[in-house]
Write a protein that holds these residues in place. Structure first.
Motif, PDB file in Angstrom:
ATOM      1  N   VAL A   1     -31.011  43.133  84.089  1.00 43.94           N
ATOM      2  CA  VAL A   1     -30.968  42.265  82.905  1.00 43.94           C
ATOM      3  C   VAL A   1     -29.538  41.800  82.652  1.00 43.94           C
ATOM      4  CG1 VAL A   1     -31.286  42.190  80.405  1.00 43.94           C
ATOM      5  CG2 VAL A   1     -33.001  43.313  81.838  1.00 43.94           C
ATOM      6  N   PHE A   2     -28.581  42.712  82.828  1.00 38.29           N
ATOM      7  CA  PHE A   2     -27.175  42.370  82.606  1.00 38.29           C
ATOM      8  C   PHE A   2     -26.704  41.294  83.589  1.00 38.29           C
ATOM      9  CE2 PHE A   2     -22.736  43.231  83.930  1.00 38.29           C
ATOM     10  CZ  PHE A   2     -22.104  42.794  82.770  1.00 38.29           C
ATOM     11  N   ILE A   3     -27.018  41.475  84.865  1.00 33.27           N
ATOM     12  CA  ILE A   3     -26.600  40.504  85.885  1.00 33.27           C
ATOM     13  C   ILE A   3     -27.223  39.142  85.618  1.00 33.27           C
ATOM     14  CG2 ILE A   3     -26.763  39.916  88.340  1.00 33.27           C
ATOM     15  CD1 ILE A   3     -26.554  42.954  88.900  1.00 33.27           C
ATOM     16  N   ALA A   4     -28.503  39.147  85.258  1.00 33.26           N
ATOM     17  CA  ALA A   4     -29.178  37.883  84.941  1.00 33.26           C
ATOM     18  C   ALA A   4     -28.533  37.201  83.742  1.00 33.26           C
ATOM     19  CB  ALA A   4     -30.662  38.147  84.666  1.00 33.26           C
ATOM     20  N   SER A   5     -28.146  37.999  82.742  1.00 31.27           N
ATOM     21  CA  SER A   5     -27.496  37.450  81.545  1.00 31.27           C
ATOM     22  C   SER A   5     -26.147  36.840  81.886  1.00 31.27           C
ATOM     23  CB  SER A   5     -27.324  38.549  80.494  1.00 31.27           C
ATOM     24  OG  SER A   5     -28.572  39.088  80.113  1.00 31.27           O
ATOM     25  N   ILE A   6     -25.395  37.522  82.760  1.00 34.25           N
ATOM     26  CA  ILE A   6     -24.082  37.013  83.174  1.00 34.25           C
ATOM     27  C   ILE A   6     -24.232  35.691  83.918  1.00 34.25           C
ATOM     28  CG2 ILE A   6     -22.140  37.430  84.727  1.00 34.25           C
ATOM     29  CD1 ILE A   6     -21.906  38.967  82.167  1.00 34.25           C
ATOM     30  N   VAL A   7     -25.204  35.624  84.828  1.00 36.75           N
ATOM     31  CA  VAL A   7     -25.439  34.392  85.583  1.00 36.75           C
ATOM     32  C   VAL A   7     -25.773  33.241  84.641  1.00 36.75           C
ATOM     33  CG1 VAL A   7     -26.959  33.252  87.233  1.00 36.75           C
ATOM     34  CG2 VAL A   7     -26.132  35.564  87.698  1.00 36.75           C
TER      35      VAL A   7
ATOM     36  N   ASN B   1     -30.481  55.384  88.143  1.00 43.03           N
ATOM     37  CA  ASN B   1     -31.896  55.722  88.228  1.00 43.03           C
ATOM     38  C   ASN B   1     -32.695  54.431  87.986  1.00 43.03           C
ATOM     39  OD1 ASN B   1     -31.892  55.334  85.378  1.00 43.03           O
ATOM     40  ND2 ASN B   1     -31.328  57.485  85.088  1.00 43.03           N
ATOM     41  N   ARG B   2     -34.009  54.528  87.934  1.00 42.96           N
ATOM     42  CA  ARG B   2     -34.830  53.332  87.777  1.00 42.96           C
ATOM     43  C   ARG B   2     -34.535  52.609  86.467  1.00 42.96           C
ATOM     44  NH1 ARG B   2     -41.122  54.113  88.743  1.00 42.96           N
ATOM     45  NH2 ARG B   2     -40.255  54.712  90.755  1.00 42.96           N
ATOM     46  N   LYS B   3     -34.363  53.376  85.401  1.00 45.74           N
ATOM     47  CA  LYS B   3     -34.095  52.784  84.092  1.00 45.74           C
ATOM     48  C   LYS B   3     -32.765  52.040  84.093  1.00 45.74           C
ATOM     49  CE  LYS B   3     -33.969  54.096  79.189  1.00 45.74           C
ATOM     50  NZ  LYS B   3     -34.021  55.242  78.240  1.00 45.74           N
ATOM     51  N   THR B   4     -31.745  52.647  84.721  1.00 48.73           N
ATOM     52  CA  THR B   4     -30.422  52.016  84.784  1.00 48.73           C
ATOM     53  C   THR B   4     -30.467  50.728  85.599  1.00 48.73           C
ATOM     54  OG1 THR B   4     -29.360  54.173  84.651  1.00 48.73           O
ATOM     55  CG2 THR B   4     -28.022  52.361  85.471  1.00 48.73           C
ATOM     56  N   LEU B   5     -31.186  50.752  86.712  1.00 54.02           N
ATOM     57  CA  LEU B   5     -31.279  49.560  87.556  1.00 54.02           C
ATOM     58  C   LEU B   5     -31.913  48.397  86.801  1.00 54.02           C
ATOM     59  CD1 LEU B   5     -32.302  51.172  90.968  1.00 54.02           C
ATOM     60  CD2 LEU B   5     -30.088  50.202  90.344  1.00 54.02           C
ATOM     61  N   LYS B   6     -32.892  48.690  85.944  1.00 53.90           N
ATOM     62  CA  LYS B   6     -33.503  47.633  85.132  1.00 53.90           C
ATOM     63  C   LYS B   6     -32.481  47.032  84.170  1.00 53.90           C
ATOM     64  CE  LYS B   6     -38.258  49.407  85.184  1.00 53.90           C
ATOM     65  NZ  LYS B   6     -39.346  49.976  84.347  1.00 53.90           N
ATOM     66  N   VAL B   7     -31.685  47.911  83.537  1.00 56.16           N
ATOM     67  CA  VAL B   7     -30.656  47.443  82.611  1.00 56.16           C
ATOM     68  C   VAL B   7     -29.628  46.596  83.349  1.00 56.16           C
ATOM     69  CG1 VAL B   7     -28.778  48.159  81.079  1.00 56.16           C
ATOM     70  CG2 VAL B   7     -30.968  49.363  81.014  1.00 56.16           C
ATOM     71  N   LEU B   8     -29.214  47.055  84.545  1.00 55.60           N
ATOM     72  CA  LEU B   8     -28.241  46.299  85.336  1.00 55.60           C
ATOM     73  C   LEU B   8     -28.811  44.941  85.744  1.00 55.60           C
ATOM     74  CD1 LEU B   8     -26.701  49.066  87.637  1.00 55.60           C
ATOM     75  CD2 LEU B   8     -25.590  47.857  85.757  1.00 55.60           C
TER      76      LEU B   8
END
Length: 410
Positions: free
Chosen positions: A223-229, A214-221
């Motif tokens: 942030v997660f992807i940006a953190s991994i990068v 959902n929209r909330k999950t996509l925001k979390v993902l």
């Protein structure tokens, strides 16, 4: 009541054997004997919903015979593959029947927690008492005291989240729950496992409801992807070495993780690079062999088929040129059963994950659906790196079998 206690104790022993006995054959025989005992006791039977859920896994066992009938394979290799494909069926059935016999949510959760507590105490105790922790390399510690143990992660989440449901408190005194969480946290840290650290994050997302898109999950993902990068950019500045010790060795393993799975452009003579990307090399060899026989993409090469590594790899004392089981579970299923089998496998895992989208009003039922969905997400991830449900040693399918009973219990 006594019979239920005996079943619970036997189940605990069977799971501990799965964790500590390295021999795949011995564990398979133990599980077959225990399943036979449960079936011949005549006290329980499978539900239609359970059989519908595991039907794809059952079909995969028989699908592997199609390729076998078309080629001549060594009988030992055929039996080995059949064993690998049928073992998840045994384990799922054991988990379901044991906890249907016991029929108690608290006992289900506490049994898994206590099994994990035994393994955590053994793991931490062994390292603290018998390992020169400060001077040993991480690879030596992991080799001697265990590479990973995902049941401890699930047990820790059970302790954290079960009190927030309609399930009765697992322990009368909350101090016991907090002590167990602390023990699991220390043990998990001492495994120094990239996969376990990653799974803590993914399972946390799932248990807390963020696996539902959902929209909330996509925001979390995001942030997660940006953190991994950013983290991998930081690792590039550190440049950890392959032969490092301590935390630097762990950082090196984390740095090469993506290439280990996906980078198959390797020089076979460069063994250092080859071992760092072994999972990708196995998968590449399997796909090359399938390209040489395009018909295999439909129903696979079948039970007994082997992957030619093109050289004698030091995977045993004698070395191995041909292997049966691959680290990449998706390529393993594809090689043995073709795209038909791969689609069935994906359907099974996605159907588990799909429990996230089932509406329920009872919080205890929701909790068990979340457990099933989380295990689906777990196998979707681990199928890339440790063969998914077909890994030779794994205790999570026992949990899944029990959770499948409790999520549909009337």
């Amino acid at each position: 009541m006594k019979a239920k206690v005996n079943i619970s104790l036997l189940f605990t022993l069977v799971v501990l054997c799965e964790i500590y006995i390295v021999s795949f054959r011995i564990n398979l025989l133990i599980q077959f004997a225990f399943l036979s005992l449960l079936l011949f006791s005549g006290k329980t039977q499978f539900s239609k919903s359970f059989l519908r859920t595991i039907l794809p896994v059952i079909i995969l066992v028989f699908l592997g015979f199609l390729g076998t009938f078309l080629d001549s394979y060594n009988r030992v290799d055929i039996i080995k593959d059949i064993s690998h494909f049928i073992k998840p069926v045994f384990v799922l059935c054991i988990g379901f029947l044991v906890f249907k016999t016991i029929n108690d949510q608290r006992v289900f959760l506490r049994t898994i927690i206590h099994i994990a507590a035994v393994t955590a105490v053994i793991h931490v105790g062994g390292i603290v008492l018998f390992s020169n922790f400060l001077s040993r390399s991480i690879s030596d510690i992991r080799g001697e005291y265990g590479l990973d143990n995902f049941i401890e992660i699930f047990a820790m989440f059970f302790l954290i989240l079960a009190p927030k449901t309609a399930i009765q408190p697992l322990y009368k005194k909350d101090i016991y729950r907090k002590m167990l969480i602390a023990i699991f946290a220390v043990s998990i840290m001492f495994y120094f496992s990239r996969t376990m650290f990653g799974m803590i994050f993914f399972l946390g997302l799932s248990f807390y409801g963020y696996a539902k898109l959902n929209r909330k999950t996509l925001k979390v993902l995001g942030v997660f992807i940006a953190s991994i990068v950013l983290f991998y950019m930081y690792l590039e500045t550190l440049k950890p070495e392959r032969n490092s010790k301590g935390i630097e060795a762990l950082l090196y393993k984390i740095k090469i993780a993506p290439g280990e799975v996906f980078n198959a452009k390797l020089d076979r003579s460069n063994h250092t690079k080859l071992w760092d990307h072994w999972r990708a090399y196995e998968a590449k060899r399997a796909l090359i062999l399938m390209n040489e026989n395009p018909k295999s993409y439909v129903f696979g090469n079948g039970h007994g088929s082997l992957v030619n590594l093109k050289f004698k790899a030091p995977l045993s004392e004698e070395g191995m040129r041909y292997i049966s089981v691959l680290h990449n579970g998706y390529i393993f299923v594809l090689y043995k059963t073709g795209f038909v089998g791969l689609l069935l496998y994906l359907f099974f895992l996605v159907s588990l994950y799909g429990r996230n989208y089932h509406n329920q009003t009872q919080s205890d039922k929701v909790f068990f659906k979340i457990i099933v969905a989380t295990i689906g997400a777990y196998f979707l991830f681990t199928s890339l790196i440790i063969t998914g449900i077909y890994i030779p040693q794994d205790a999570i399918l026992f949990i899944l079998g029990g959770a499948l009973f409790h999520e549909n219990k009337s």
